[in-house]
Design a protein around this motif. Structure first.
Motif, PDB file in Angstrom:
ATOM      1  N   ARG A   1     -23.720 -40.476  35.494  1.00 24.33           N
ATOM      2  CA  ARG A   1     -24.929 -40.498  36.325  1.00 24.33           C
ATOM      3  C   ARG A   1     -25.338 -41.936  36.598  1.00 24.33           C
ATOM      4  NH1 ARG A   1     -30.212 -41.102  36.470  1.00 24.33           N
ATOM      5  NH2 ARG A   1     -31.482 -39.666  37.702  1.00 24.33           N
ATOM      6  N   ASP A   2     -25.268 -42.783  35.575  1.00 26.27           N
ATOM      7  CA  ASP A   2     -25.599 -44.199  35.758  1.00 26.27           C
ATOM      8  C   ASP A   2     -24.661 -44.861  36.768  1.00 26.27           C
ATOM      9  OD1 ASP A   2     -27.722 -44.041  33.975  1.00 26.27           O
ATOM     10  OD2 ASP A   2     -26.596 -44.901  32.297  1.00 26.27           O
ATOM     11  N   GLU A   3     -23.383 -44.467  36.758  1.00 26.90           N
ATOM     12  CA  GLU A   3     -22.440 -45.019  37.729  1.00 26.90           C
ATOM     13  C   GLU A   3     -22.802 -44.588  39.152  1.00 26.90           C
ATOM     14  OE1 GLU A   3     -18.439 -44.022  36.546  1.00 26.90           O
ATOM     15  OE2 GLU A   3     -18.632 -45.132  34.650  1.00 26.90           O
ATOM     16  N   TRP A   4     -23.195 -43.328  39.294  1.00 22.03           N
ATOM     17  CA  TRP A   4     -23.642 -42.879  40.617  1.00 22.03           C
ATOM     18  C   TRP A   4     -24.877 -43.671  41.044  1.00 22.03           C
ATOM     19  CZ3 TRP A   4     -23.264 -37.303  42.712  1.00 22.03           C
ATOM     20  CH2 TRP A   4     -21.959 -36.823  42.569  1.00 22.03           C
ATOM     21  N   ALA A   5     -25.792 -43.892  40.099  1.00 20.52           N
ATOM     22  CA  ALA A   5     -27.012 -44.637  40.413  1.00 20.52           C
ATOM     23  C   ALA A   5     -26.676 -46.075  40.806  1.00 20.52           C
ATOM     24  CB  ALA A   5     -27.973 -44.610  39.224  1.00 20.52           C
ATOM     25  N   GLU A   6     -25.679 -46.651  40.174  1.00 21.10           N
ATOM     26  CA  GLU A   6     -25.265 -48.009  40.530  1.00 21.10           C
ATOM     27  C   GLU A   6     -24.671 -48.038  41.934  1.00 21.10           C
ATOM     28  OE1 GLU A   6     -21.923 -51.059  38.957  1.00 21.10           O
ATOM     29  OE2 GLU A   6     -23.245 -50.215  37.417  1.00 21.10           O
ATOM     30  N   THR A   7     -23.905 -47.016  42.279  1.00 21.92           N
ATOM     31  CA  THR A   7     -23.260 -46.947  43.589  1.00 21.92           C
ATOM     32  C   THR A   7     -24.255 -46.595  44.697  1.00 21.92           C
ATOM     33  OG1 THR A   7     -21.170 -46.280  42.591  1.00 21.92           O
ATOM     34  CG2 THR A   7     -21.452 -45.789  44.934  1.00 21.92           C
ATOM     35  N   LEU A   8     -25.073 -45.589  44.460  1.00 17.22           N
ATOM     36  CA  LEU A   8     -25.970 -45.071  45.491  1.00 17.22           C
ATOM     37  C   LEU A   8     -27.377 -45.641  45.419  1.00 17.22           C
ATOM     38  CD1 LEU A   8     -25.011 -41.293  45.153  1.00 17.22           C
ATOM     39  CD2 LEU A   8     -24.171 -42.926  46.855  1.00 17.22           C
ATOM     40  N   GLY A   9     -27.765 -46.131  44.262  1.00 19.03           N
ATOM     41  CA  GLY A   9     -29.135 -46.559  44.017  1.00 19.03           C
ATOM     42  C   GLY A   9     -29.844 -45.510  43.175  1.00 19.03           C
ATOM     43  N   ARG A  10     -30.550 -45.983  42.152  1.00 20.79           N
ATOM     44  CA  ARG A  10     -31.236 -45.070  41.234  1.00 20.79           C
ATOM     45  C   ARG A  10     -32.219 -44.163  41.974  1.00 20.79           C
ATOM     46  NH1 ARG A  10     -30.527 -44.565  36.315  1.00 20.79           N
ATOM     47  NH2 ARG A  10     -29.445 -46.536  36.129  1.00 20.79           N
ATOM     48  N   ASP A  11     -32.960 -44.733  42.937  1.00 19.51           N
ATOM     49  CA  ASP A  11     -33.935 -43.933  43.679  1.00 19.51           C
ATOM     50  C   ASP A  11     -33.254 -42.807  44.459  1.00 19.51           C
ATOM     51  OD1 ASP A  11     -35.964 -45.527  42.707  1.00 19.51           O
ATOM     52  OD2 ASP A  11     -36.178 -46.701  44.554  1.00 19.51           O
ATOM     53  N   ARG A  12     -32.097 -43.087  45.040  1.00 22.90           N
ATOM     54  CA  ARG A  12     -31.391 -42.061  45.818  1.00 22.90           C
ATOM     55  C   ARG A  12     -30.873 -40.957  44.912  1.00 22.90           C
ATOM     56  NH1 ARG A  12     -27.251 -44.067  50.063  1.00 22.90           N
ATOM     57  NH2 ARG A  12     -27.436 -41.882  50.624  1.00 22.90           N
ATOM     58  N   VAL A  13     -30.359 -41.311  43.731  1.00 22.42           N
ATOM     59  CA  VAL A  13     -29.877 -40.284  42.800  1.00 22.42           C
ATOM     60  C   VAL A  13     -31.046 -39.430  42.331  1.00 22.42           C
ATOM     61  CG1 VAL A  13     -28.820 -39.886  40.534  1.00 22.42           C
ATOM     62  CG2 VAL A  13     -27.811 -41.545  42.116  1.00 22.42           C
ATOM     63  N   GLN A  14     -32.168 -40.064  41.981  1.00 24.97           N
ATOM     64  CA  GLN A  14     -33.339 -39.301  41.556  1.00 24.97           C
ATOM     65  C   GLN A  14     -33.845 -38.404  42.687  1.00 24.97           C
ATOM     66  OE1 GLN A  14     -35.894 -42.483  40.204  1.00 24.97           O
ATOM     67  NE2 GLN A  14     -35.103 -42.358  38.103  1.00 24.97           N
ATOM     68  N   ALA A  15     -33.836 -38.917  43.915  1.00 27.33           N
ATOM     69  CA  ALA A  15     -34.271 -38.110  45.061  1.00 27.33           C
ATOM     70  C   ALA A  15     -33.316 -36.939  45.288  1.00 27.33           C
ATOM     71  CB  ALA A  15     -34.363 -38.988  46.311  1.00 27.33           C
ATOM     72  N   MET A  16     -32.006 -37.187  45.148  1.00 25.37           N
ATOM     73  CA  MET A  16     -31.023 -36.124  45.313  1.00 25.37           C
ATOM     74  C   MET A  16     -31.258 -35.025  44.275  1.00 25.37           C
ATOM     75  SD  MET A  16     -26.829 -36.301  45.209  1.00 25.37           S
ATOM     76  CE  MET A  16     -26.875 -37.374  43.784  1.00 25.37           C
ATOM     77  N   GLU A  17     -31.472 -35.422  43.031  1.00 26.94           N
ATOM     78  CA  GLU A  17     -31.738 -34.440  41.977  1.00 26.94           C
ATOM     79  C   GLU A  17     -33.019 -33.660  42.268  1.00 26.94           C
ATOM     80  OE1 GLU A  17     -29.666 -36.715  38.193  1.00 26.94           O
ATOM     81  OE2 GLU A  17     -31.713 -37.243  38.762  1.00 26.94           O
TER      82      GLU A  17
END
Length: 166
Positions: free
Chosen positions: A128-144
């Motif tokens: 999940r942290d790797e996705w957040a690094e690639t996409l941005g933490r805010d985008r991963v949280q928004a996606m979730e």
């Protein structure tokens, strides 16, 4: 109208055909699961397969009967029994007497099974942290958050193996 990119994707997601959404969600799921299992293998769990993870989650901390495991993962008692047999042979689970009913057997995780689950949780956090690094933490949280908004409350079900198997 968005044009297709060289990789076959589209520049504007609003123009994507509807069937791409479930395929992309599945591809993301598959990517995470494949990476998880590659790392689990490196960490001493080379024989764990996705169905084993679902079954170990279904067994849980308190143990479960084969019938309950089958119901939780959406397979027959016989299919659950075969999965439990495999988990036993790999050292992840053990059958024990049920203190509440001498006619039943409980399947319990062994320390090796608990280790696999704990490592899985840590690996998923890292992925999940790797996705957040690639996409941005805010985008991963928004996606979730967005996925929680469009999925029913009972969406966290372990019966994907049965659902995917037909």
């Amino acid at each position: 109208m968005a044009e297709r990119t060289e990789g076959g994707g589209r520049g504007d997601a609003r123009d994507a055909p509807g069937y791409e959404l479930p395929l992309l969600l599945f591809a993301g799921f598959r990517s995470l699961i494949d990476q998880l299992h590659a790392e689990l293998a490196r960490q001493g769990h080379p024989d764990v397969r996705p169905v084993h993870g679902f079954a170990m989650q279904a067994i849980g901390r308190d143990g479960a009967t084969a019938v309950a495991i089958g119901r939780r993962i959406g397979v027959s008692k016989q299919a659950a029994g075969k999965t439990v047999d495999r988990l036993e042979s790999l050292g992840y689970a053990v059958r024990t007497d049920d203190p509440a009913d001498a006619r039943r057997k409980l399947i319990r995780l062994t320390p090796h099974g608990f280790d696999a689950l704990a490592r899985s949780a840590a690996i998923f956090d890292r992925l999940r942290d790797e996705w957040a690094e690639t996409l941005g933490r805010d985008r991963v949280q928004a996606m979730e958050s967005d996925l929680r908004a469009v999925t029913p409350p009972q969406a966290f079900r372990l019966d994907a193996a049965g659902w995917l198997g037909g």
